[in-house]
Design an enzyme around this catalytic site. Structure first.
Site, short mmCIF file in Angstrom:
data_model
loop_
_atom_site.label_atom_id
_atom_site.label_comp_id
_atom_site.label_asym_id
_atom_site.label_seq_id
_atom_site.Cartn_x
_atom_site.Cartn_y
_atom_site.Cartn_z
N SER A 17 0.59 -1.12 -0.15
CA SER A 17 0.17 -0.07 0.18
C SER A 17 1.05 1.06 -0.24
CB SER A 17 -0.42 0.29 1.27
OG SER A 17 -0.15 0.46 2.67
N GLY A 19 5.16 2.89 -0.48
CA GLY A 19 6.90 3.11 -1.04
C GLY A 19 6.63 2.03 -1.48
N SER A 143 15.06 -7.21 2.60
CA SER A 143 16.61 -6.54 3.88
C SER A 143 16.18 -5.14 3.53
CB SER A 143 18.01 -7.59 3.88
OG SER A 143 18.03 -7.25 5.22
N TYR A 157 15.73 -2.59 14.69
CA TYR A 157 15.46 -2.54 13.41
C TYR A 157 16.78 -3.35 12.87
CZ TYR A 157 14.63 -1.25 9.09
OH TYR A 157 14.37 -1.41 7.09
N LYS A 161 16.49 -7.34 10.39
CA LYS A 161 16.47 -7.86 8.96
C LYS A 161 17.98 -8.97 9.48
CE LYS A 161 13.81 -4.83 7.23
NZ LYS A 161 12.76 -5.24 6.26
N ASN A 191 13.13 7.37 -0.01
CA ASN A 191 12.11 7.99 0.12
C ASN A 191 10.92 7.33 0.26
OD1 ASN A 191 11.83 10.57 0.48
ND2 ASN A 191 11.75 11.61 -1.50
N1 LIG Z 1 12.58 3.60 3.23
C1 LIG Z 1 13.63 3.44 3.98
O1 LIG Z 1 14.50 3.84 3.81
C2 LIG Z 1 13.88 1.49 3.45
C3 LIG Z 1 15.64 1.24 3.46
C4 LIG Z 1 15.61 0.01 3.12
C5 LIG Z 1 14.84 -1.33 3.67
N2 LIG Z 1 13.30 -0.95 3.67
C6 LIG Z 1 12.61 -1.86 3.92
O2 LIG Z 1 11.64 -1.77 3.03
C7 LIG Z 1 10.37 -2.67 3.30
C8 LIG Z 1 9.22 -1.69 2.97
O3 LIG Z 1 9.42 0.04 3.91
P1 LIG Z 1 8.90 1.72 2.96
O4 LIG Z 1 9.69 2.33 2.74
O5 LIG Z 1 8.12 0.94 2.10
O6 LIG Z 1 7.83 1.48 4.18
P2 LIG Z 1 6.64 2.33 4.25
O7 LIG Z 1 6.78 3.14 3.03
O8 LIG Z 1 6.33 3.17 5.43
O9 LIG Z 1 5.58 1.43 3.99
C9 LIG Z 1 5.78 -0.18 4.71
C10 LIG Z 1 4.94 -1.12 4.35
O10 LIG Z 1 4.10 -2.43 5.16
C11 LIG Z 1 3.03 -2.03 5.01
N3 LIG Z 1 2.90 -2.95 6.92
C12 LIG Z 1 3.62 -2.52 8.19
N4 LIG Z 1 3.53 -3.40 8.73
C13 LIG Z 1 2.10 -4.03 8.57
C14 LIG Z 1 1.60 -5.06 9.41
N5 LIG Z 1 1.65 -5.68 10.16
N6 LIG Z 1 0.89 -5.91 8.16
C15 LIG Z 1 1.00 -5.55 6.92
N7 LIG Z 1 1.65 -4.71 6.78
C16 LIG Z 1 2.26 -4.35 7.27
C17 LIG Z 1 1.91 -1.02 5.45
O11 LIG Z 1 1.41 -1.06 5.44
P3 LIG Z 1 0.06 -0.83 6.52
O12 LIG Z 1 0.12 0.48 7.52
O13 LIG Z 1 -1.50 -0.30 5.96
O14 LIG Z 1 -0.24 -2.03 7.22
C18 LIG Z 1 2.92 -0.51 4.28
O15 LIG Z 1 2.14 -0.77 3.24
C19 LIG Z 1 10.01 -2.28 4.88
O16 LIG Z 1 10.70 -3.52 5.20
C20 LIG Z 1 11.47 -2.00 4.83
O17 LIG Z 1 11.70 -2.23 6.60
C21 LIG Z 1 12.99 0.96 3.80
#
Ligand SMILES: NC(=O)c1ccc[n+]([C@@H]2O[C@H](COP(=O)([O-])OP(=O)(O)OC[C@H]3O[C@@H](n4cnc5c(N)ncnc54)[C@H](OP(=O)(O)O)[C@@H]3O)[C@@H](O)[C@H]2O)c1
Length: 270
Positions: A17, A19, A143, A157, A161, A191
């Site tokens: 939903s 990012g 990851s 965190y 991971k 972002n």
């Molecule tokens: N952004 C970064 O800098 C970054 C860097 C490295 C890795 N990552 C990894 O990339 C992945 C995606 O992160 P993002 O940056 O896209 O973050 P985000 O924009 O906050 O998106 C997180 C997504 O996970 C869902 N989610 C969270 N808790 C959940 C749960 N209990 N059950 C089902 N869905 C859940 C959220 O939707 P709902 O809240 O509606 O459930 C949302 O769709 C994560 O695993 C993060 O650790 C991110």
């Protein structure tokens, strides 16, 4: 990339939903995949479904909490009923936490593990038997640089991971004879709304947010890595350097991290 490697493939994406998950849903849909979109907030999933209507392939919205094994089982059953198989599982849903380990509550630590480790584990357990039966499948584990390089204020965190990566390495070995591949992807700072959803990040964010990847770039690189049969990838130049320094000069890397990673109380708004 070879054209449309994922055409007609069934791709189940958690955290679709927002990012990176939303960008992955777009990237797989562009290829003509059938995509199951999973997250807790149905309205946000419907928005994503709406944004993808012009693209080929079907979409299926299934609201669920990855922390709940019954809901995960329901998701997989629904995908099996509607699409008959899961070709690609993308364990992407996750969240962050910022703070010293000594200050955090056990409840916060359990919650983080439930989302970032047990969520992927529940999906893995539900999907893999179907993949084994078909002798085919790909599991993509989202990851992070924090999956191999621990930083101050990110201990919780990073722990989730690191655990995800260990599980993925075992899974790769266990599933090889069943013709099921495991790909671990490690985005750098991206972002998305991650920093708004992560506890304490806006007050104690330890990273510089001046140079962030776009979620579309992350998704493009992930789909490319998946199409070319990679087993792991690190997505930024800085992270690639950290990856090798960790192995050959860990003290130097510690020194760099301590200088670079420090609390930045007012992270710039996106
Ligand atoms: N952004 C970064 O800098 C970054 C860097 C490295 C890795 N990552 C990894 O990339 C992945 C995606 O992160 P993002 O940056 O896209 O973050 P985000 O924009 O906050 O998106 C997180 C997504 O996970 C869902 N989610 C969270 N808790 C959940 C749960 N209990 N059950 C089902 N869905 C859940 C959220 O939707 P709902 O809240 O509606 O459930 C949302 O769709 C994560 O695993 C993060 O650790 C991110």
């Amino acid at each position: 990339m070879k054209p449309a490697v994922f055409k007609d493939k069934v791709v189940l994406i958690t955290g679709a939903s927002s990012g990176i998950g939303r960008a992955l849903a777009m990237a797989f849909s562009v290829q003509g995949a059938q995509v199951a979109l999973v997250a807790r907030t149905e309205a946000h999933l419907r928005d994503v479904e709406q944004q993808l209507t012009a693209l080929p392939g079907r979409r299926l919205v299934i609201p669920a909490d990855v922390r709940n094994p019954q809901q995960v089982e329901h998701v997989v059953q629904t995908v099996m009923e509607q699409f008959k198989r899961v070709d690609v599982l993308v364990n992407n849903a996750g969240k962050g936490y910022c703070g010293e380990l000594a200050d955090m509550t056990a409840a916060d630590m359990y919650d983080l593990f439930e989302t970032n480790f047990f969520g992927p584990f529940h999906f893995y357990r539900s999907v893999v038997p179907h993949m084994i039966q078909r002798r085919s499948g790909l599991i993509i584990q989202v990851s992070s640089v924090s999956g191999f390089c621990a930083v101050p204020l990110g201990g919780a965190y990073c722990a989730t991971k690191f655990a995800l990566e260990a599980m993925s390495d075992s899974a790769r070995l266990e599933l090889q004879s069943h013709n099921i591949r495991v790909l671990v992807v490690r985005p750098g700072v991206t972002n998305t709304s991650f920093f708004d959803h992560a506890k304490n990040f806006r007050v104690r964010n330890p990273f510089s947010l001046s140079r962030m990847m776009s979620p579309d770039t992350v998704a493009r690189q992930v789909v490319q890595a998946a199409a070319s049969g990679r087993r792991e990838c690190v997505l930024t130049a800085e992270a690639k350097i950290s990856y090798w320094l960790k192995r050959i000069a860990p003290r130097l890397l510690d020194h760099i991290i301590i200088r670079y990673v420090k609390p930045r109380p007012t992270a710039p708004a996106r």
